[in-house]
Every structure is written in structure tokens, then in C-alpha cells.
Write an enzyme that holds these catalytic residues in place. Sequence first.
Site, PDB file in Angstrom:
ATOM      1  N   PRO A  18       0.829  -1.212   0.000  1.00 10.61           N
ATOM      2  CG  PRO A  18      -0.924  -1.605   1.499  1.00 10.61           C
ATOM      3  CD  PRO A  18       0.382  -2.183   1.010  1.00 10.61           C
ATOM      4  CB  CYS A  19       1.351   3.757  -2.605  1.00 10.83           C
ATOM      5  SG  CYS A  19      -0.287   4.310  -3.149  1.00 10.83           S
ATOM      6  CD  GLN A  20      -3.223   3.876   0.161  1.00  7.79           C
ATOM      7  OE1 GLN A  20      -2.401   3.013   0.427  1.00  7.79           O
ATOM      8  NE2 GLN A  20      -4.263   3.636  -0.632  1.00  7.79           N
TER       9      GLN A  20
END
Length: 385
Positions: free
Chosen positions: A75-77
Amino acid sequence: MKAVELFAGAGGLALGAHDAGFEHDCVLEWNRNACETIRENNQRKIIDWPLHECDVRNFDFKPFAGIDLLTGGPPCQPFSIGGKHKGNQDHRNMFPEVIRAIRETQPRAVMIENVKGLLRSAFSKFFAYVLHQIEFPEIVQKDDEDWISHLSRLEQHKTSKKSSGLEYKVVFRKLNAADYGAPQRRERVFIVAFRSDIEANWSFPEPTHSHEALVFDQWVTGDYWHRHMVPRKNRPVPTFTQVRIAKNLETMLIPIEESPWLTVRDGISGLPKPRVDRETFANHKTQPGARSYKGHTGSPIDEAGKTLKAGDHGVPGGENMILFNDGSVRYLTIRESARLQTFPDEYYFEGSWTESMRQLGNAVPVRLANAVAKSVHACLKRACD
């Protein structure tokens, strides 16, 4: 060659690896809509992936020990420029699970991608920590040890030249999808690692496309406009930068070797005109309500598209609109967005427009993934010969 994919999302990275010659023994994803997309394409026989809809933290990777390639886009968040920038403190940080998967599967190669925000100066120490963990996945963080102390221990091990058993040679680079044939300016960080017993001699593939070649195609030869049959009155006015580059290119004696960057017009070419009331092609239906305002002006149709984004609270309009040369805008359809992410037309996206666009905004362009995976596959094949 066998592969396992973590955090598959809609399948862009996995498709790129599949097209490079890897066969997936396992694909993991927890998002229901993304899983429905994979299941639909499995049913349509576009792909044939053993899907596990689950939380990766509860998954046992040991049965897949000895695979050729482990891939994934955590997940890039936590690291996205558009996110809250909590990094290692974000509960969505899944790099520890990536390291565990490496430790349990012991793949011959690893290919991880993430947003360019991972290279922000605020995350530099944590990024070094991630790379060192990939290098020495069996040197595990102790229960009473914080990550800074673990990083120091990994650094000491690296400089001591002691053998830790399972080790990897790790490189990384920020790549622009437009440089590899995607009609979108999308920068992603790729981390590639080869197990220490593999004679890799590997480096990232060279770009195949360039912005300069596009400027030459449009504003020196004019071939771009003739190819798309765009009359002079419907062409945009070249920018100052485009004029400067074109003048420099006209005086160059060395020909441009790369192909032109692909534009939004290139990407959506051949699709029927979308309608509001029905699909004129699979996943191809107009979403009303697009409007332009400061900071949300859309992707000019005759330039490489802006980076598609997922958005935490709906679809960001500026990046997910087409800006036509007469100043009008409209939202990209799901299929047009899939074209910008270089998914094949037969690949179908499940869910509402918002959910499908979120899947696409989180995806890896297939051609970019394929360019890296293809070179990794070739390297592993040479090592076997």
C-alpha cells in the site's frame, strides 16, 4: 518460471510479470472489488491466477518456498505525496510482510514497486531500512527492538562482511511509465533484488520512449498530426518549452533512437465515442459532471496523460479528465483509464465507476511492469543456462 504476488490490486504488476513469462502459483489481495475484478478475468480465461482474498498478515508463505520471483506493490498511502506521510508509523505499512514473504519463500528474485514519495527525504532513513531488510531478510527485528536499533544492527552486519545465510543483492530506481510505452507520466520506484547465489549481472532496462521524440514527431516533422488526421485549426499552440526543444532538435545531427512518448490521444485511439446512457465498449461509458478549476485541469489530449490517482474520498477530477484542445473537459471512462494504464481491452473491471477508477489509480502500468519483469526473467534464464 513460478511467481507469487502480494497486494495484487487489479493486477497490473501481475499481468506485466505474466506477459514476461512468469506463471503465478499464488496471487494475494484483500480488497473485495479488486478481487472481483481478478475473479471475473479468471472466469473469462483472460488470466489463470490462484487468488487468495485475505489479509497478507495471516498468510503462510512457506508452501511456496523456492519460487523464482516474488512481486508486490505494498500500500502506497504511507509514502504517497498525496497521503498523510506517516511512513513507518502508518498501520498500512506492509513492508514487514514483504520481508517475511521473502524470508519464507526465498525467491531467486524480488520485484517490488511503490510511489515516488518513498524517496522523499523525510523517508530516507526508513527507505534504507527497507533495503537492508531485503538484503538480509533472516536478520529479524527483536521483540524489544525499535526499527532504528534494528537498522543499526543491519548496518553493522553489512559492514562486517559476515554471512547471514539468505542474502540478496538489491538495486532500485525511479522509473517513468511514459518512458516505457505507457501514455501516462507515472513515476514509480522499483526495487529489484537477486538472491546472492544468482549470477545476475543485471541492470534496469533502458527507456524505449522519450518526450523529445514526441516533440520531434509533433513540432518538427508533424507526423503525429497527420497520423491522427488532426487539421491545423484543431491543433494546440505549442508551449514555449516545446518550441525550444523543437528548435534544438532541428539542429541536432544525431537521430533520436527512442520512440515518441504516447499521448492520451494515442492511448484512446480506436475506441468509439462514449455515451452517458450505455456502454459503447466494455467499461466504456461517460461519467457526467466533469469541470475544470484551479489545480484540476485534466490531461491535455495531445500530451502524455497526468498520473491517474485513486483518491481516498472519490476520484480526483483533475488527473482523471481529458482536456480537449477547445478547452472542454470530460471524465475518462474506465476503459480509457485502463488504456492509459496499458491493460488489454479484454481485461474487465468490476465495481462502480468510482471503485473501478480507484483500482486503476492504484495500479501499475502493465507495460512498465512488463519491461522490468521481462529483463528479470531474461537474467534468471541466463543464470540457469
